[in-house]
Structure formats: C-alpha cells, structure tokens
Design a protein around this motif. Sequence first.
Motif, short mmCIF file in Angstrom:
data_model
loop_
_atom_site.label_atom_id
_atom_site.label_comp_id
_atom_site.label_asym_id
_atom_site.label_seq_id
_atom_site.Cartn_x
_atom_site.Cartn_y
_atom_site.Cartn_z
N ARG A 85 0.83 -1.20 0.00
CA ARG A 85 0.00 0.00 0.00
C ARG A 85 0.87 1.25 0.00
O ARG A 85 0.57 2.22 -0.69
CB ARG A 85 -0.92 -0.02 1.22
N LEU A 86 1.97 1.24 0.74
CA LEU A 86 2.89 2.38 0.74
C LEU A 86 3.47 2.60 -0.65
O LEU A 86 3.59 3.74 -1.12
CB LEU A 86 4.02 2.15 1.74
N LYS A 87 3.81 1.52 -1.32
CA LYS A 87 4.36 1.62 -2.68
C LYS A 87 3.32 2.18 -3.65
O LYS A 87 3.64 2.98 -4.52
CB LYS A 87 4.81 0.22 -3.12
N ALA A 88 2.07 1.75 -3.49
CA ALA A 88 1.02 2.24 -4.38
C ALA A 88 0.70 3.71 -4.14
O ALA A 88 0.31 4.42 -5.07
CB ALA A 88 -0.25 1.40 -4.19
N LEU A 89 0.89 4.18 -2.93
CA LEU A 89 0.61 5.58 -2.61
C LEU A 89 1.71 6.53 -3.03
O LEU A 89 1.55 7.75 -2.93
CB LEU A 89 0.35 5.73 -1.11
N GLU A 90 2.85 6.00 -3.52
CA GLU A 90 3.94 6.88 -3.94
C GLU A 90 3.54 7.76 -5.13
O GLU A 90 3.93 8.91 -5.20
CB GLU A 90 5.18 6.07 -4.29
N LEU A 91 2.79 7.21 -6.06
CA LEU A 91 2.33 8.01 -7.19
C LEU A 91 1.14 8.85 -6.77
O LEU A 91 0.22 8.37 -6.11
CB LEU A 91 1.91 7.11 -8.35
N GLU A 92 1.15 10.12 -7.17
CA GLU A 92 0.02 10.97 -6.84
C GLU A 92 -1.19 10.55 -7.67
O GLU A 92 -1.05 10.16 -8.82
CB GLU A 92 0.37 12.42 -7.12
N PRO A 93 -2.39 10.62 -7.10
CA PRO A 93 -3.58 10.22 -7.85
C PRO A 93 -3.86 11.18 -9.00
O PRO A 93 -3.44 12.34 -8.99
CB PRO A 93 -4.69 10.25 -6.81
N ARG A 114 6.33 10.62 -4.78
CA ARG A 114 6.58 11.22 -3.48
C ARG A 114 7.00 10.12 -2.52
O ARG A 114 6.79 8.95 -2.78
CB ARG A 114 5.34 11.94 -2.98
N LYS A 115 7.61 10.52 -1.43
CA LYS A 115 8.06 9.54 -0.46
C LYS A 115 6.99 9.39 0.61
O LYS A 115 6.58 10.35 1.24
CB LYS A 115 9.37 10.00 0.17
#
Length: 147
Positions: A85-93, A114-115
Amino acid sequence: MPYKRKKYHVGDTHLKKRWRVRNRKKDLDQIDVDLQDDNAEKLLNQEVDLDRPGAAQHYCLHCARYFIDNHALLEHFKTKVHKRRLKALELEPYSIEDSERAAGYGNFKLPSKRKIVTQNSENTDITELEVDEESPNKKKKVEENAT
C-alpha cells in the motif's frame, strides 16, 4: 437435443470476490485525501468509539484499517500488505487536469513520485520500525563463514 447451459462458470469464483462490496476498502485517492495534515490528525486522534476494533484508537492511515491494540498495529506495519500500500501511494492520484491533458487539452506531464513513510504510533519508536529481525540461521551462516 437441448443446448447445455450449465456449469460454464465453475472456475470463475474469483469474479464473485470482485463483485462483493461487503469488505470494500478505501481507494487510493480517498486515502490521499486522508493523508493531508488536518485529516490525518483527526483520524489518528479519534474519540473512543466502541463499535470499532480497539475503540478506534489504533488506526493505520495508509490502509484505512483499525486494529485491536498497539502491538497488532506494529505487526501490521511489517506486513507485505502494508508495504504494498505504501508503494502504491507513492504516485500521486490523477486529477481533472491530468484527464484534460490526456484528452489533448495541454501538455503531458508524468505523474510525480513522493516519499511515503509509515506513520508513528504514540507508543512506538522509529528504531522499532526500522530494525529487521534476522533469522537465527543467518547468524549461524555468518559465523561459519568467519571461521
């Protein structure tokens, strides 16, 4: 002879899971809104709600899940599900501007990365989250190679 119309979807049990909405979690764009500072502060410091697991005191922002105690929350931070989930949230929606650029109303821009860092619970230290437990077999192999 009649046309056989039975048992054509025997192996499609995975489709049922996709259609089911009982266990539906928040989408990534909804979690992105929750990660903003004012919303994150509200979610991490919720009032006691006895209908939620752990009385809504142990919440993972990135996965939008409640846990029964702090230990369960810390163990969740080490799991593959949380790290994915952390990896998927790196890209901005995607935004409305991105959709307009894709339709030809503007120049294409790559989505920025983003980190994302795992949240700190009240009773945890950063050192607890960063330390990886080594298996005892690794220590034996290192000792054997040293001799």
